[in-house]
Enzyme design. Sequence first.
Site, mmCIF file in Angstrom:
data_model
loop_
_atom_site.group_PDB
_atom_site.id
_atom_site.type_symbol
_atom_site.label_atom_id
_atom_site.label_comp_id
_atom_site.label_asym_id
_atom_site.label_seq_id
_atom_site.Cartn_x
_atom_site.Cartn_y
_atom_site.Cartn_z
ATOM 1 N N LYS A 11 0.851 -1.206 0.000
ATOM 2 C CA LYS A 11 0.000 0.000 0.000
ATOM 3 C C LYS A 11 0.877 1.242 0.000
ATOM 4 O O LYS A 11 2.048 1.203 0.394
ATOM 5 C CB LYS A 11 -0.940 0.028 1.209
ATOM 6 C CG LYS A 11 -0.251 0.092 2.590
ATOM 7 C CD LYS A 11 0.016 1.503 3.097
ATOM 8 C CE LYS A 11 0.677 1.494 4.481
ATOM 9 N NZ LYS A 11 1.667 2.512 4.731
ATOM 10 N N ASP A 141 -2.069 -1.722 10.298
ATOM 11 C CA ASP A 141 -2.283 -1.740 8.842
ATOM 12 C C ASP A 141 -2.828 -3.074 8.335
ATOM 13 O O ASP A 141 -3.192 -3.185 7.164
ATOM 14 C CB ASP A 141 -0.955 -1.470 8.104
ATOM 15 C CG ASP A 141 -0.553 -0.007 8.162
ATOM 16 O OD1 ASP A 141 -1.422 0.850 8.424
ATOM 17 O OD2 ASP A 141 0.642 0.271 7.936
HETATM 18 O O1 C5P Z 1 0.349 -1.117 14.805
HETATM 19 P P1 C5P Z 1 1.767 -1.257 14.389
HETATM 20 O O2 C5P Z 1 2.440 -2.415 15.055
HETATM 21 O O3 C5P Z 1 1.954 -1.270 12.917
HETATM 22 O O4 C5P Z 1 2.487 0.065 14.897
HETATM 23 C C1 C5P Z 1 3.882 0.155 15.002
HETATM 24 C C2 C5P Z 1 4.226 1.313 15.943
HETATM 25 O O5 C5P Z 1 3.844 2.551 15.339
HETATM 26 C C3 C5P Z 1 3.494 1.274 17.269
HETATM 27 O O6 C5P Z 1 4.212 0.553 18.208
HETATM 28 C C4 C5P Z 1 3.413 2.753 17.633
HETATM 29 O O7 C5P Z 1 4.617 3.166 18.222
HETATM 30 C C5 C5P Z 1 3.295 3.440 16.295
HETATM 31 N N1 C5P Z 1 1.902 3.763 15.927
HETATM 32 C C6 C5P Z 1 1.250 4.809 16.579
HETATM 33 N N2 C5P Z 1 -0.045 5.104 16.236
HETATM 34 C C7 C5P Z 1 -0.682 4.422 15.267
HETATM 35 C C8 C5P Z 1 -0.038 3.365 14.586
HETATM 36 C C9 C5P Z 1 1.264 3.072 14.944
HETATM 37 O O8 C5P Z 1 1.812 5.459 17.460
HETATM 38 N N3 C5P Z 1 -1.940 4.743 14.967
#
Ligand code: C5P
Length: 314
Positions: A11, A141
Site C-alpha cells: 500500500k 495496517d
Molecule cells: O500497529 P503497528 O504495530 O503497525 O504500529 C507500530 C508502531 O507505530 C506502534 O508501536 C506505535 O509506536 C506506532 N503507531 C502509533 N499510532 C498508530 C499506529 C502506529 O503510534 N496509529
Amino acid sequence: MHSYTLIAPAKINLYLEIIGDRPDGYHELAMILQSIALADQIDICSISTDIIRINCKHPQVPLDKSNLAYRAAELMAKKFPDAFAQYGGVEITVKKNIPVAAGLAGGSTNAAAVLVGIDLLWNLGLTKSELEELGAILGSDVPFCVSGGTVIATARGEQLSPLPSLDTIYIVLAKYRSLEVSTAWAYTNYRQQFGSSYLRDTENLAARAAAVHSGEIVQAILKQNPVTIAQKMHNDLERVVLPAYPQVLQLRELFATGEGVLGTMMSGSGPTVFALMESEQQAQALKQQVRAAIPDEDLELFVTRTITHGIQVA
Ligand code: C5P
C-alpha cells in the site's frame, strides 16, 4: 485443498494526518490508504507436525516470531484450537518483492495473506470483517491489507471506510535497500517534537473531526481527479523523517522535477518515496531519469500502479 498461493499487495498512503494521542498509547490518525500492484507471493500449506515454519530467501526477513506472518499463524492457532488440532501446523513461503521496513505495509500484507490462507486451509468460513478484526490484533495496517482498494482509515488505522475504486494511476517508487525506518521511532519522534499540538483524548469528538483536513483529497478521489488527488496529498510523518534522512529528501526533490509527475510524497513512516504519474510511459522515463541521476545500486526503483483489491488467491 492443502495448499494455497496468495498475492499480497503493498500500500501507499495518499494521506496521513496525526490528530492526537489515544488512551492506548497509539496515535489517532486520519489516513487514505491505497493498494498498489507491487505484491509479495505467499504459499501456505498444512504440515503434519504442529509447528509454524516460515521460508523466505530475503536477507532482511526474519523467520521467527518477529515476523508478523508467523504471529498471524500463531494467532489463528490460538483462536481456532480445534482446527489447529485437526489440520496441524503450516508452512509459509514468502516470495518478497515489496521492500522491507519501507512504509509500504510489506509485513502487514504478508500477515493478512496468512489470515486469509489459514481461513481457507482450515475451512473456517470467516467473513472479511472477522478477518479484519483478527488483523487489528496483529498491527494497525493489517485490517486494510485484507480487503485493500482505496480506503479512509481512522482511529489507530484499523477503522476502515471504503472509497470508490480509483481509475488506474501509474506510480514510481524509490527506496534505498539499506535504509530502514522504524514506525515506532517515527511516531515517538513526532510526539516529542509536535506533541504539544495534539488533541488530547478528553476533548470531544467534534473537535477531533474538525481537526481532520482530508476533505479535499476525498472529494478529488470521489471525482476521479488524479491532478487534485496529487496536489492534496499529505503526510505528517515527513516532518520527522525527511530532516533525519537527507537521501529521502533528495529523492523527493528529484521526483518533484520529473516530467509527468502529478505529485510526490513519502509513504507511511517511510523511507519509500513515491510519485503519482500522468502515464505509464512517463513513469518508465522518470525511473530511468532517477537511475541516471543516482547510479547507486542500493537504490531500488519500481514502476507500479493503483489496484482495487487486497489479498487475492492466485
Ligand atoms: O500497529 P503497528 O504495530 O503497525 O504500529 C507500530 C508502531 O507505530 C506502534 O508501536 C506505535 O509506536 C506506532 N503507531 C502509533 N499510532 C498508530 C499506529 C502506529 O503510534 N496509529
